[in-house]
Motif scaffolding. Sequence first.
Motif, PDB file in Angstrom:
ATOM      1  N   ILE A  95       0.817   0.662  -2.061  1.00  0.00           N
ATOM      2  CA  ILE A  95       0.032   0.935  -3.262  1.00  0.00           C
ATOM      3  C   ILE A  95      -0.527   2.345  -3.171  1.00  0.00           C
ATOM      4  CG2 ILE A  95      -2.016   0.306  -4.596  1.00  0.00           C
ATOM      5  CD1 ILE A  95      -1.663  -2.556  -3.579  1.00  0.00           C
ATOM      6  N   LEU A  96      -0.358   3.122  -4.227  1.00  0.00           N
ATOM      7  CA  LEU A  96      -0.958   4.442  -4.339  1.00  0.00           C
ATOM      8  C   LEU A  96      -2.112   4.352  -5.326  1.00  0.00           C
ATOM      9  CD1 LEU A  96      -0.978   7.571  -3.928  1.00  0.00           C
ATOM     10  CD2 LEU A  96       0.556   7.697  -5.915  1.00  0.00           C
ATOM     11  N   ALA A  97      -3.309   4.771  -4.903  1.00  0.00           N
ATOM     12  CA  ALA A  97      -4.482   4.783  -5.778  1.00  0.00           C
ATOM     13  C   ALA A  97      -4.810   6.221  -6.157  1.00  0.00           C
ATOM     14  CB  ALA A  97      -5.674   4.135  -5.079  1.00  0.00           C
ATOM     15  N   ILE A  98      -5.140   6.419  -7.429  1.00  0.00           N
ATOM     16  CA  ILE A  98      -5.459   7.750  -7.966  1.00  0.00           C
ATOM     17  C   ILE A  98      -6.809   7.675  -8.666  1.00  0.00           C
ATOM     18  CG2 ILE A  98      -4.783   9.515  -9.637  1.00  0.00           C
ATOM     19  CD1 ILE A  98      -1.878   8.618  -9.253  1.00  0.00           C
ATOM     20  N   GLU A  99      -7.712   8.576  -8.301  1.00  0.00           N
ATOM     21  CA  GLU A  99      -9.050   8.616  -8.902  1.00  0.00           C
ATOM     22  C   GLU A  99      -9.361  10.040  -9.362  1.00  0.00           C
ATOM     23  OE1 GLU A  99     -12.125   8.250 -10.659  1.00  0.00           O
ATOM     24  OE2 GLU A  99     -11.637   6.322  -9.739  1.00  0.00           O
ATOM     25  N   THR A 100      -9.463  10.239 -10.680  1.00  0.00           N
ATOM     26  CA  THR A 100      -9.694  11.582 -11.227  1.00  0.00           C
ATOM     27  C   THR A 100     -10.738  11.601 -12.337  1.00  0.00           C
ATOM     28  OG1 THR A 100      -7.861  11.262 -12.775  1.00  0.00           O
ATOM     29  CG2 THR A 100      -7.346  12.385 -10.703  1.00  0.00           C
ATOM     30  N   ALA A 101     -11.535  10.550 -12.471  1.00  0.00           N
ATOM     31  CA  ALA A 101     -12.420  10.420 -13.627  1.00  0.00           C
ATOM     32  C   ALA A 101     -13.716  11.230 -13.517  1.00  0.00           C
ATOM     33  CB  ALA A 101     -12.756   8.953 -13.870  1.00  0.00           C
ATOM     34  N   THR A 102     -14.003  11.778 -12.337  1.00  0.00           N
ATOM     35  CA  THR A 102     -15.233  12.551 -12.157  1.00  0.00           C
ATOM     36  C   THR A 102     -14.882  13.910 -11.562  1.00  0.00           C
ATOM     37  OG1 THR A 102     -15.655  11.807  -9.887  1.00  0.00           O
ATOM     38  CG2 THR A 102     -16.433  10.374 -11.667  1.00  0.00           C
ATOM     39  N   GLU A 103     -15.907  14.633 -11.089  1.00  0.00           N
ATOM     40  CA  GLU A 103     -15.642  15.922 -10.453  1.00  0.00           C
ATOM     41  C   GLU A 103     -14.892  15.771  -9.136  1.00  0.00           C
ATOM     42  OE1 GLU A 103     -20.222  15.313 -10.020  1.00  0.00           O
ATOM     43  OE2 GLU A 103     -18.585  14.598 -11.294  1.00  0.00           O
ATOM     44  N   ALA A 104     -14.820  14.527  -8.612  1.00  0.00           N
ATOM     45  CA  ALA A 104     -14.036  14.259  -7.414  1.00  0.00           C
ATOM     46  C   ALA A 104     -12.598  13.940  -7.798  1.00  0.00           C
ATOM     47  CB  ALA A 104     -14.630  13.089  -6.639  1.00  0.00           C
ATOM     48  N   CYS A 105     -11.674  14.381  -6.959  1.00  0.00           N
ATOM     49  CA  CYS A 105     -10.256  14.065  -7.127  1.00  0.00           C
ATOM     50  C   CYS A 105      -9.801  13.428  -5.817  1.00  0.00           C
ATOM     51  CB  CYS A 105      -9.455  15.337  -7.422  1.00  0.00           C
ATOM     52  SG  CYS A 105      -7.695  15.083  -7.710  1.00  0.00           S
ATOM     53  N   SER A 106      -9.288  12.207  -5.885  1.00  0.00           N
ATOM     54  CA  SER A 106      -8.892  11.556  -4.636  1.00  0.00           C
ATOM     55  C   SER A 106      -7.661  10.691  -4.838  1.00  0.00           C
ATOM     56  CB  SER A 106     -10.042  10.713  -4.065  1.00  0.00           C
ATOM     57  OG  SER A 106     -10.433   9.695  -4.958  1.00  0.00           O
ATOM     58  N   VAL A 107      -6.902  10.564  -3.763  1.00  0.00           N
ATOM     59  CA  VAL A 107      -5.720   9.714  -3.732  1.00  0.00           C
ATOM     60  C   VAL A 107      -5.711   8.969  -2.409  1.00  0.00           C
ATOM     61  CG1 VAL A 107      -4.380  11.223  -5.243  1.00  0.00           C
ATOM     62  CG2 VAL A 107      -4.263  11.554  -2.777  1.00  0.00           C
ATOM     63  N   ALA A 108      -5.121   7.782  -2.415  1.00  0.00           N
ATOM     64  CA  ALA A 108      -5.035   6.992  -1.179  1.00  0.00           C
ATOM     65  C   ALA A 108      -3.766   6.167  -1.201  1.00  0.00           C
ATOM     66  CB  ALA A 108      -6.255   6.080  -1.037  1.00  0.00           C
ATOM     67  N   LEU A 109      -3.139   6.046  -0.038  1.00  0.00           N
ATOM     68  CA  LEU A 109      -1.912   5.267   0.103  1.00  0.00           C
ATOM     69  C   LEU A 109      -2.182   4.091   1.030  1.00  0.00           C
ATOM     70  CD1 LEU A 109       1.154   5.123  -0.557  1.00  0.00           C
ATOM     71  CD2 LEU A 109       1.538   6.432   1.555  1.00  0.00           C
ATOM     72  N   PHE A 110      -1.833   2.886   0.561  1.00  0.00           N
ATOM     73  CA  PHE A 110      -2.022   1.663   1.333  1.00  0.00           C
ATOM     74  C   PHE A 110      -0.673   1.005   1.586  1.00  0.00           C
ATOM     75  CE2 PHE A 110      -5.672   2.390  -1.378  1.00  0.00           C
ATOM     76  CZ  PHE A 110      -6.761   2.208  -0.542  1.00  0.00           C
ATOM     77  N   ASP A 111      -0.557   0.348   2.719  1.00  0.00           N
ATOM     78  CA  ASP A 111       0.661  -0.414   3.038  1.00  0.00           C
ATOM     79  C   ASP A 111       0.229  -1.756   3.602  1.00  0.00           C
ATOM     80  OD1 ASP A 111       3.157  -1.354   3.672  1.00  0.00           O
ATOM     81  OD2 ASP A 111       3.814   0.448   4.709  1.00  0.00           O
ATOM     82  N   GLY A 112       0.595  -2.825   2.909  1.00  0.00           N
ATOM     83  CA  GLY A 112       0.184  -4.148   3.359  1.00  0.00           C
ATOM     84  C   GLY A 112      -1.317  -4.326   3.378  1.00  0.00           C
ATOM     85  N   GLY A 113      -2.021  -3.654   2.488  1.00  0.00           N
ATOM     86  CA  GLY A 113      -3.475  -3.762   2.413  1.00  0.00           C
ATOM     87  C   GLY A 113      -4.230  -2.875   3.378  1.00  0.00           C
ATOM     88  N   VAL A 114      -3.501  -2.081   4.153  1.00  0.00           N
ATOM     89  CA  VAL A 114      -4.122  -1.188   5.149  1.00  0.00           C
ATOM     90  C   VAL A 114      -4.017   0.259   4.671  1.00  0.00           C
ATOM     91  CG1 VAL A 114      -4.033  -0.369   7.543  1.00  0.00           C
ATOM     92  CG2 VAL A 114      -3.569  -2.780   7.017  1.00  0.00           C
ATOM     93  N   LEU A 115      -5.118   0.995   4.774  1.00  0.00           N
ATOM     94  CA  LEU A 115      -5.111   2.406   4.394  1.00  0.00           C
ATOM     95  C   LEU A 115      -4.218   3.203   5.336  1.00  0.00           C
ATOM     96  CD1 LEU A 115      -6.305   4.692   2.600  1.00  0.00           C
ATOM     97  CD2 LEU A 115      -8.112   4.922   4.321  1.00  0.00           C
ATOM     98  N   VAL A 116      -3.233   3.904   4.777  1.00  0.00           N
ATOM     99  CA  VAL A 116      -2.317   4.729   5.560  1.00  0.00           C
ATOM    100  C   VAL A 116      -2.828   6.163   5.640  1.00  0.00           C
ATOM    101  CG1 VAL A 116       0.028   5.659   5.677  1.00  0.00           C
ATOM    102  CG2 VAL A 116      -0.337   3.303   4.926  1.00  0.00           C
ATOM    103  N   ASP A 117      -3.217   6.731   4.491  1.00  0.00           N
ATOM    104  CA  ASP A 117      -3.692   8.117   4.451  1.00  0.00           C
ATOM    105  C   ASP A 117      -4.405   8.327   3.131  1.00  0.00           C
ATOM    106  OD1 ASP A 117      -4.167  10.685   5.233  1.00  0.00           O
ATOM    107  OD2 ASP A 117      -2.089  11.373   5.107  1.00  0.00           O
TER     108      ASP A 117
END
Length: 204
Positions: free
Chosen positions: A3-25
């Motif tokens: 799962i790739l998560a993307i968050e851009t709704a505020t002054e912060a910009c962040s992305v996260a990659l999960f595999d099997g429910g575990v944060l990869v990076d």
Amino acid sequence: MRILAIETATEACSVALFDGGVLVDARHEVLGRGHAERLVPMIAELPEKGRAAEIRVSLGPGSFTGVRIGLAVARALGIAWEARVRGYPTLALVAAMARNAGDGSVTACMTGGHGEWFVQDFTADGSPSGKVISLPPAQAAERPVQSVIAGSKAEELHALLPAGSGLSAVRLPDARHALELDPALLRDELAPLYGRPPDAKLPG
């Protein structure tokens, strides 16, 4: 499943990659502006350039431009990767990040438009107990709050209230917490959540 998560709704910009429910990076930067320039490179810095079977993207409310940038990138990657794309409310992510304090209930208070604040209450299980509303600061301070206040305007709201309410250290959403959201809040309809009526009105 990745799962790739993307968050851009505020002054912060962040992305996260999960595999099997575990944060990869993950990547998280407070940009103010410049999401359009940084979002795709941030995703490309993740393992396998962030490729995932599902993409989760913030729907807002928040920055009009930021929300639409995140949605555009998520839709494009969804087509390229043949991935499912789902949206989530930004204030719910803020509440999920803050609910370990107090009794778990959270009032999320974030920067809105025209000097107003977006405010929404969440129960201890992360469910919204009401709709997001946009209020001037004085009116936001007149309504009851939950055990903890979180978000970019949390300190300002807390200062307007009588003693007794808690204050979380959570100010801006971070994609690395995306899997902490209640799955019931995920949406397949990728429509931005604006949190207030449009300023422009059709002529009568």
